[in-house]
Design a protein around this motif. Structure first.
Motif, PDB file in Angstrom:
ATOM      1  N   THR A 280      23.929 -75.686  40.200  1.00 20.84           N
ATOM      2  CA  THR A 280      23.562 -74.292  39.944  1.00 20.84           C
ATOM      3  C   THR A 280      23.808 -73.420  41.158  1.00 20.84           C
ATOM      4  N   TYR A 281      23.298 -73.848  42.329  1.00 25.36           N
ATOM      5  CA  TYR A 281      23.422 -73.001  43.503  1.00 25.36           C
ATOM      6  C   TYR A 281      24.872 -72.895  43.991  1.00 25.36           C
ATOM      7  N   ILE A 282      25.578 -74.024  44.022  1.00 27.36           N
ATOM      8  CA  ILE A 282      26.977 -73.995  44.485  1.00 27.36           C
ATOM      9  C   ILE A 282      27.836 -73.208  43.505  1.00 27.36           C
ATOM     10  N   GLY A 283      27.632 -73.475  42.192  1.00 28.12           N
ATOM     11  CA  GLY A 283      28.426 -72.778  41.184  1.00 28.12           C
ATOM     12  C   GLY A 283      28.182 -71.286  41.188  1.00 28.12           C
ATOM     13  N   LEU A 284      26.903 -70.883  41.319  1.00 30.27           N
ATOM     14  CA  LEU A 284      26.615 -69.460  41.350  1.00 30.27           C
ATOM     15  C   LEU A 284      27.210 -68.811  42.599  1.00 30.27           C
ATOM     16  N   GLY A 285      27.200 -69.533  43.733  1.00 30.51           N
ATOM     17  CA  GLY A 285      27.825 -68.986  44.937  1.00 30.51           C
ATOM     18  C   GLY A 285      29.318 -68.756  44.723  1.00 30.51           C
TER      19      GLY A 285
ATOM     20  N   THR B 158      31.176 -56.503  37.378  1.00 27.54           N
ATOM     21  CA  THR B 158      30.108 -55.849  38.127  1.00 27.54           C
ATOM     22  C   THR B 158      28.737 -56.225  37.582  1.00 27.54           C
ATOM     23  N   SER B 159      28.571 -56.176  36.248  1.00 32.65           N
ATOM     24  CA  SER B 159      27.280 -56.511  35.635  1.00 32.65           C
ATOM     25  C   SER B 159      26.911 -57.964  35.904  1.00 32.65           C
ATOM     26  N   LEU B 160      27.894 -58.874  35.777  1.00 34.32           N
ATOM     27  CA  LEU B 160      27.620 -60.281  36.010  1.00 34.32           C
ATOM     28  C   LEU B 160      27.288 -60.536  37.479  1.00 34.32           C
ATOM     29  N   LEU B 161      27.930 -59.803  38.391  1.00 34.21           N
ATOM     30  CA  LEU B 161      27.640 -59.950  39.812  1.00 34.21           C
ATOM     31  C   LEU B 161      26.203 -59.550  40.125  1.00 34.21           C
ATOM     32  N   ILE B 162      25.771 -58.429  39.582  1.00 33.78           N
ATOM     33  CA  ILE B 162      24.388 -57.975  39.824  1.00 33.78           C
ATOM     34  C   ILE B 162      23.393 -58.964  39.240  1.00 33.78           C
ATOM     35  N   ALA B 163      23.649 -59.412  38.009  1.00 33.79           N
ATOM     36  CA  ALA B 163      22.718 -60.341  37.354  1.00 33.79           C
ATOM     37  C   ALA B 163      22.639 -61.663  38.099  1.00 33.79           C
ATOM     38  N   ASP B 164      23.787 -62.202  38.497  1.00 34.01           N
ATOM     39  CA  ASP B 164      23.792 -63.468  39.225  1.00 34.01           C
ATOM     40  C   ASP B 164      23.076 -63.350  40.565  1.00 34.01           C
ATOM     41  N   THR B 165      23.253 -62.203  41.229  1.00 33.22           N
ATOM     42  CA  THR B 165      22.593 -62.010  42.522  1.00 33.22           C
ATOM     43  C   THR B 165      21.081 -62.018  42.363  1.00 33.22           C
ATOM     44  N   TRP B 166      20.571 -61.264  41.374  1.00 36.87           N
ATOM     45  CA  TRP B 166      19.119 -61.275  41.113  1.00 36.87           C
ATOM     46  C   TRP B 166      18.642 -62.687  40.785  1.00 36.87           C
ATOM     47  N   PHE B 167      19.418 -63.386  39.979  1.00 40.37           N
ATOM     48  CA  PHE B 167      18.991 -64.710  39.514  1.00 40.37           C
ATOM     49  C   PHE B 167      18.889 -65.698  40.674  1.00 40.37           C
ATOM     50  N   ILE B 168      19.902 -65.738  41.521  1.00 44.10           N
ATOM     51  CA  ILE B 168      19.924 -66.735  42.591  1.00 44.10           C
ATOM     52  C   ILE B 168      18.851 -66.431  43.640  1.00 44.10           C
ATOM     53  N   VAL B 169      18.540 -65.134  43.848  1.00 40.39           N
ATOM     54  CA  VAL B 169      17.497 -64.780  44.817  1.00 40.39           C
ATOM     55  C   VAL B 169      16.131 -65.252  44.328  1.00 40.39           C
ATOM     56  N   THR B 170      15.778 -64.913  43.075  1.00 40.39           N
ATOM     57  CA  THR B 170      14.465 -65.320  42.551  1.00 40.39           C
ATOM     58  C   THR B 170      14.358 -66.825  42.401  1.00 40.39           C
ATOM     59  N   ALA B 171      15.464 -67.481  42.003  1.00 42.24           N
ATOM     60  CA  ALA B 171      15.428 -68.930  41.831  1.00 42.24           C
ATOM     61  C   ALA B 171      15.249 -69.641  43.163  1.00 42.24           C
ATOM     62  N   SER B 172      15.914 -69.145  44.205  1.00 43.24           N
ATOM     63  CA  SER B 172      15.806 -69.800  45.509  1.00 43.24           C
ATOM     64  C   SER B 172      14.403 -69.638  46.086  1.00 43.24           C
ATOM     65  N   ILE B 173      13.801 -68.463  45.883  1.00 41.05           N
ATOM     66  CA  ILE B 173      12.425 -68.259  46.367  1.00 41.05           C
ATOM     67  C   ILE B 173      11.472 -69.191  45.642  1.00 41.05           C
ATOM     68  N   SER B 174      11.649 -69.317  44.336  1.00 39.77           N
ATOM     69  CA  SER B 174      10.778 -70.191  43.553  1.00 39.77           C
ATOM     70  C   SER B 174      10.939 -71.640  43.973  1.00 39.77           C
ATOM     71  N   ASP B 175      12.158 -72.079  44.211  1.00 42.24           N
ATOM     72  CA  ASP B 175      12.391 -73.470  44.592  1.00 42.24           C
ATOM     73  C   ASP B 175      11.854 -73.787  45.981  1.00 42.24           C
ATOM     74  N   GLN B 176      11.733 -72.761  46.822  1.00 44.37           N
ATOM     75  CA  GLN B 176      11.168 -72.981  48.153  1.00 44.37           C
ATOM     76  C   GLN B 176       9.645 -72.935  48.139  1.00 44.37           C
ATOM     77  N   ASN B 177       9.079 -72.921  46.930  1.00 45.10           N
ATOM     78  CA  ASN B 177       7.624 -72.990  46.751  1.00 45.10           C
ATOM     79  C   ASN B 177       6.920 -71.782  47.358  1.00 45.10           C
ATOM     80  N   GLN B 178       7.606 -70.630  47.307  1.00 48.30           N
ATOM     81  CA  GLN B 178       7.008 -69.396  47.796  1.00 48.30           C
ATOM     82  C   GLN B 178       6.506 -68.591  46.603  1.00 48.30           C
TER      83      GLN B 178
END
Length: 1359
Positions: free
Chosen positions: A1018-1023, A1061-1081
């Motif tokens: 997920t993280y590598i593919g989204l990057g 453009t829409s997919l870029l914005i959506a993916d950026t929001w998704f990866i930010v919230t997912a990474s914060i959640s996975d870091q147990n924050q």
């Protein structure tokens, strides 16, 4: 010859004498005499009338005195002064004889003088008071005042005439003070405020003179005085002292003021105001006002006024439900009536009535103020509460007298009595000046037993006569001496160890309390055993249940019902007969394995100190034994020798001994088990017994030093190498055994509560001593657990020492030194949850002392609590901290506490060690303290509690709020999450639960350092996808003007650019919230809401832009000969691409956010479980996928089966070829993605589906870049040409003729062009015959359920 004047005066004199003669000759009998004596001055005796009655007169009357009014009319007013002079010079008295009648004139005075219509009184005379208010001053003939005041009279004047001045004459009473004011239309000077200034003195002198000249003709005028000046132009305040003047009289005088005031003062003649405060008759009834009275206030003035206003303080009173305003106006008086209905304390204060008369020039105010006080009607009674015994002879003879009195004498006071209650005993009422009395008539028949103890309320009600009433309640509780009976479930004898119950019944209801006592000889002890007594009502009875009788229960039982001061008792004697208790019977062996033919001695022993004559009997199946008896130390043993016999197979035989006492009640011992094995030989023998090789022998624990001769427990031996070897020793130590025996006695003791404190102290001491000396075997620990379980059922007083002893015992057995013993106990199905249950029961039964639960702390346990009383107004907040600095906070809202019954308790106990001894669910661990909270009030509904736990291990994650459910695992208990919700905040976990018991948190090992393979994908593919989308946008901005040379191509690239453009914005929001959640924050709720909204919005934008692309393709394929402008196509595309997603996203958040069901609890994405908000994404996505699949099918059919009208040139074929390639690759890919997404939802689906699903979806950006941009030959050519300057210039020259006007912003550097491209702004290109098409449909689904779809299509066909 006399002058005419003299002749006239003589004529006047003759007229007087003639009138007197006429009066003398007249005879009106007594009536005339009365008229002459009393009111002759008001009569005008005309000579004509007297002459007509002359023949009727009688002349024998005694001399009489008359006052005769004579009216003279003069043609010349100059004669008036002559007449005055004449009468002054006249020597009186004058006697004359007319018609033989002697007459003496004693006095002649001029009383009333009228000049024209203006009449005045001479000195010493005044107008009668009856017409005083009708006098109207004559206007002065000149500004200079006349010597006397005249009043206008109608002519011819017929009276009444002026009369000698008396106190009752007009204007002769005490002067009235008229507070008046008038305005001068001049500027106010500060000197006017200074009474010593020249200006003030001048104004005062001039105005006072004018006022005195103007008001002097008011009846009874005394003076006019200026009292001051105030600003507002210049207001002159002055006082006029005169008699009671009417409105018209004062108004006429006001009109004269301007004539006497210099014009320089600029007096405003329309601003006169008069206020009279002492001419109103103000009456208030009643004089003494009480709350509830109807108060009547009457104001009356001797003037007519239609305008009346009432004030309470400064507030105007209007007619309402409580206020009634009435006015009555007569010819001479005005009356105003204010009625206050049902007055209250707030009605106290000042009341002002104001009568107002006004015209255009003048305002007259009559004011009067009264202050009233409304007070409460206080009633005092001789009793508030009274207890009466109905069947008492003394009470029936001398029945009580009830009375109610007030402290004031009210003439209209009345009273009555009302009776309300289950027992209706009436009385005889009477009334005195300020008291009402009620003499009760007591009869036993009126007081039935089932209603005894009830309260009858006697209400005395006093009325003031004006509406106020007040009542007082006297509560009379009627008692009846009860008849109590007692019965037993058995006869008068019962054996030790047997149960029985006593039932005590009363024929009288509503008892206050019931007590049980046991009398043995002269010793009387109360029965205080906690839960052994059950009281009930209807029927009113008490049941004493003895579960196991001991010698302490021997004696006479006294049951007493209490009703206030009454006591009613019954008694019964119970004799307890000795019989050993089952647990005090030793059996030997407990279990043995022997050959079938071997002999085995079976023993059944009791303490030799046991009192009683018992009979023993061995009961054994298929066992023939000979019984015997012998003493073994402190034991008395009965033996049975089993004689073996042949057997063909292994067989188990059981035997037990039965002991019977003198009343033929028996007790059975535990079973003795013999395992008979055929064909075996005896290998082990000796004092322990016989056994075969490898067999097990279980023996009791004989302790010669113990009081009973043995202890609880057992020893397990194994026959090995022809000798007995100890396999396991589960014998209790002597102290622990004695504690266990004492606990059993204590639980069944009639004085268990009284003995509990001393026992707990001993239990604490012996436990700590045993454990410190190494006697921490599992048997001892298990025995202490059993002890705690037994004594926790005894209610204990909440004394610090008692609580400390109990908790210290618990602390000792859960210490680290007992870990091995607990592991052994777990194998024997004895777990630490028994300790938890015991502490909860102990807390539940704690009895507050002085409404206090004292806080108590020991090493690993802490107890805190409160008592619920009416004074509890705060939340329940308790904070605990362990020795390891771990914390837990307990909070219960005040609203929950208010639902509890009074005097109930809330108690919380913290454990720092016990949580780790309870069974665990691997790989989850207890990661905090254990807390239990109990509420003594019975509750059926939910009870909400919040707890905040500090994490012990910060590396554990996935917190769960759990409670210990005692019903799980066949009542062994286990952790359960039902009814609890966790919230993780930094290093704490907040648990919100809707029930009570023991709580803690379970957490799993941290997986943040062990990311699963799908997370890497997920993280590598989204990057990669985000980088690809950025590259796509840059490339599109670089080659934009070279690849948008027709409408179809232009719309295709607009769609692709907006999709990226829409997919870029959506993916950026998704990866930010997912990474914060996975870091147990912890993500704040507001940030999560914003992130979810934008992810939802822009993923929908991706879908709808794909739909736009598909519709353009469909339109160019189907409607070949139809052409729509670029502007229209852009409008539709942008509406679909951004408008529809925005509407859907806004509606979704508006509907679900108020219900707190917009997002999930564990991830920032649309909720599914509570609100089904996820459908707002799934349904549009599925519909768009279906539509694009349909369009894809149409594209393939059109490519395979072209028609004549569909012929294209080379450029159009090239675009169509691009579309075909995109459709062929992207459409199957989308289908597979959704297929894998659906597969991941299935429970226990294979991990391969999850991996493929994640892999295909996170690379959407890469697919757009490859298949939507780089695979386009025109874009590659444009990029190559851009790298060559010469070719670029040549291409630019060739295409100049094809380019129309282009906005400057679109021709600027790439980032500006990118912005314009997103908004659809670009240069216009001429229509060409070729078109290009390309279609792509992509689907992405996150492993956790998040999915989105990307579609982009474009096509150009020949026009």
């Amino acid at each position: 010859m006399p002058s005419p004047t003299t002749a006239g005066l003589h004529c006047l004199f003759l007229l007087v004498t003639a009138c007197c003669q006429t009066s003398q000759d007249s005879n009106f009998n007594p009536f005339m005499q009365y008229v002459i004596e009393t009111s002759l001055e008001e009569e005008n005796f005309q000579p004509e009338i007297q002459r007509q009655k002359r023949n009727m007169l009688i002349f024998d009357l005694p001399p009489l005195e008359y006052t005769i009014d004579i009216e003279m009319s003069l043609m010349d007013s100059s004669f008036l002064e002559l007449i005055r002079e004449y009468f002054k010079k006249l020597h009186l008295p004058i006697s004359t004889n007319i018609s033989n009648a002697e007459m003496t004139i004693s006095n002649i005075n001029v009383t009333t003088v009228c000049l024209s219509s203006c009449c005045s009184c001479e000195d010493g005379y005044a107008w009668p008071s009856q017409g005083c208010s009708d006098l109207k001053a004559c206007p002065p003939a000149s500004p200079a005042p006349a010597l006397s005041c005249g009043y206008v009279k109608e002519m011819p004047f017929s009276g009444p005439y002026c009369e000698p001045r008396t106190e009752d004459s007009c204007g002769m009473g005490d002067p009235v003070v008229l507070n008046m004011s008038v305005r001068l239309d001049t500027d106010f000077s500060d000197d006017l405020s200074n009474s010593s200034s020249e200006l003030h003195r001048q104004y005062k002198a001039d105005l006072e003179k004018a006022f005195n000249d103007s008001y002097r003709c008011l009846p009874g005028f005394v003076s006019a005085t200026v009292t001051g000046f105030r600003p507002g132009s210049v207001f002159v305040n002055y006082q006029v002292k005169a008699g009671a003047a009417s409105f018209d009289q004062i108004a006429e005088s006001n009109k004269l003021v301007p004539q006497f005031v210099n014009d320089s003062y600029r007096l405003n003649k329309s601003t006169f105001t008069t206020e009279i405060t002492d001419q109103t008759n103000f009456i208030v009834t009643p004089v003494e006002i009480f709350e509830g009275d109807t108060v009547i206030l009457i104001c009356e003035i001797n003037s007519t006024s239609e305008n009346v206003t009432w004030y309470h303080f400064d507030q105007i009173i209007s007619t309402s439900l409580r206020y009634s305003v009435e006015k009555k106006v007569s010819r001479r008086t005005s009356r105003a009536i204010l009625k206050i209905i049902n007055s209250t304390i707030e009605d106290s204060g000042s009341y002002t009535c104001t009568f107002t008369n006004s015209n255009q020039l003048y305002t007259l105010l009559y004011k009067a103020t009264k202050t009233i006080a409304v007070s409460l009607l206080y009633i005092t009674s001789n009793f508030n509460d009274l207890d009466v015994t109905c069947n008492s002879p003394e009470m029936q003879t001398n029945s009580p007298l009830l009375s109610c009195c007030i402290d004031k004498q009210l003439p209209s006071l009345t009273g009555d009595w009302k009776v309300n209650g289950a027992i209706n005993i009436a009385g005889i009422p009477s009334f005195t000046e300020n008291c009402t009395e009620y003499k009760l008539i007591i009869k036993e028949s009126l007081c039935p037993p089932d209603k005894a103890g009830t309260v009858t309320t006697y209400t005395c009600e006093l009325h003031t006569g004006h509406g106020a009433k007040r009542s007082q309640h006297i509560r009379v509780r009627y008692f009846r001496a009860a008849q109590v009976t007692i019965s037993s479930s058995t006869n008068s004898f019962v054996s030790e160890g047997y149960s029985f119950n006593l039932t005590c019944v009363s024929d009288v209801s509503n008892y206050d309390s019931i007590s049980w006592k046991i009398q043995s000889g002269n010793n009387i002890k109360p029965v205080d055993c906690g839960t052994c007594i059950k009281n009930s009502r209807f029927p009113d009875m008490s049941v004493l249940t003895v579960k196991s009788a001991t010698k302490e229960w021997n004696g006479t039982y006294i049951c007493t019902f209490y009703q206030q001061h009454l006591q009613s008792s019954a008694n019964m004697t119970i004799e307890v007969i000795s019989l050993p208790l089952k647990q005090n019977i030793l059996i030997d062996p407990i279990e043995a394995s022997i050959p079938c033919t071997a002999q085995q001695t079976l023993e059944c022993c009791v303490s030799a100190d046991t009192m009683g004559n018992y009979s023993f009997e061995f009961v054994a199946e298929d066992i023939d034994c000979e019984a015997g008896k012998k003493n073994k130390g402190k034991l008395l043993c009965y033996m049975c020798k089993y004689r073996g016999r042949e057997c063909s197979k292994e067989k188990n035989l059981t035997a037990y001994c039965k002991i019977m006492n003198s009343i033929e009640q028996e007790v059975r011992s535990e079973n003795i088990t013999l395992i008979l094995k055929p064909g075996q030989e005896v290998s082990c023998s000796g004092n322990l017994g016989i056994g075969i090789e490898g067999s097990t022998l279980i023996k009791p624990c004989c302790q010669p030093n113990n009081k009973g001769g043995f202890t609880r427990g057992k020893i397990i031996y194994t026959c090995s190498n022809k000798s007995w070897m100890v396999k396991r020793n589960d014998c209790l130590s002597v102290p622990i055994n004695n504690l266990l025996t004492s606990a059993e006695s204590l639980v069944y003791s009639p004085e268990s509560r009284a003995k509990l404190p001393s026992y707990l102290a001993e239990l604490k001491e012996q436990t700590q001593r045993a454990l410190s000396s190494g006697e921490n075997s599992s048997a001892n620990i298990g025995a202490i657990v059993s002890i705690l379980d037994m004594i926790s059922s005894i209610p204990a007083d909440a004394e610090p020492a008692i609580i400390t002893d109990f908790l210290s015992t618990v602390d000792s057995i859960v210490s680290k030194s007992t870990t091995k013993a607990w592991e052994d106990l777990e194998k024997q199905t004895v777990n630490s949850s028994s300790i938890l249950n015991s502490v909860e029961k102990f807390s539940l039964l704690l009895q507050p002392v002085n409404n206090v639960i004292p806080p108590v702390s020991v090493k690993t346990l802490q107890l805190q609590g409160i008592v619920v009383t009416g004074k509890n107004t705060r939340n329940y907040n308790k904070n605990f901290r362990s020795t390891e600095n771990l914390t837990v906070d307990v909070s219960i809202d005040r609203t929950e506490i208010e639902t509890l019954t009074q005097n109930s308790t809330i108690i919380s106990v913290m454990y720092s060690n016990l949580g780790h001894l309870l069974p665990q669910n691997e790989p989850e661990y207890v990661n905090g303290l254990l807390i239990s909270t109990t509420v003594s009030s019975n509750r059926s509904q939910k009870f909400y509690i919040n707890m905040t736990f500090a994490k012990k291990d910060l590396f554990l994650k996935t917190p769960q709020c759990v409670f210990w459910n005692f019903t799980l695992r066949k009542t062994e208990g286990g952790w359960d999450t039902r009814g609890c919700t966790p919230t993780e905040v930094d290093d704490y976990v907040i648990c919100s639960c809707n029930h009570l018991t023991a709580f803690s948190i379970l957490m799993s090992p941290d997986k943040s350092s062990q990311l699963i393979f799908e997370d890497f994908i997920t993280y590598i593919g989204l990057g990669i996808s985000i980088l690809s989308l950025v590259a796509c946008i840059i490339i599109e901005s670089l080659v934009w003007k070279y690849v948008t040379n027709n409408t179809t191509s232009y719309m295709r690239h607009v769609c692709i650019l907006n999709i990226a453009t829409s997919l870029l914005i959506a993916d950026t929001w998704f990866i930010v919230t997912a990474s914060i959640s996975d870091q147990n924050q912890q993500i704040s709720r507001d940030i999560c809401l914003v992130a979810t909204f934008f992810i939802h919005l822009f993923y929908l934008c991706v879908f709808f832009w794909m739909l736009s692309l598909g519709l353009i393709l469909f339109y160019r394929l189907v409607f070949i000969l139809h052409d729509t402008s670029k502007t229209a196509q852009k409008a539709v595309a942008f509406f679909l691409g951004y408008g529809c997603p925005f509407v859907i996203a806004v509606i979704t958040i508006a509907v679900t956010l108020p219900k707190n069901s917009y997002t999930r609890k564990d991830v920032c994405w649309l909720n599914w479980k509570d609100s089904k908000a996820l459908l707002a994404f799934v349904l549009p996505a599925l519909i768009i996928v279906a539509l694009n699949l349909f369009i894809t099918a149409v594209v393939i059919i059109k490519i395979l089966r072209p028609t004549i009208g569909d012929r294209t040139n080379r450029q159009e074929k090239n675009s169509l070829f691009q579309i075909g390639k995109s459709v062929a690759i992207l459409t199957p890919l989308l289908g597979l993605t959704w297929g894998f997404g659906l597969a991941t939802i299935i429970k226990n689906s294979h991990r391969a589906f999850h991996i493929l699903f994640a892999l295909l979806n996170v690379l959407q950006g890469l697919f757009i870049l490859v298949f939507g941009t780089l695979w386009d030959k025109k874009i590659l050519e444009a990029l190559l040409k851009r790298n060559s300057v010469s070719k670029w210039s040549s291409q630019q020259t060739k295409s100049t003729s094809l380019i129309l006007v282009t906005p400057m912003l679109a021709m600027s550097y790439p980032f500006s062009r990118t912005f314009n491209n997103l908004c659809g702004k670009t240069g216009m290109c001429p229509e060409i015959s070729l078109a290009e098409a390309q279609t792509r449909f992509c689907l992405h689904t996150h492993p956790q359920g998040l999915f989105y779809a990307d579609i982009y299509q474009s096509r150009c066909l020949s026009m």
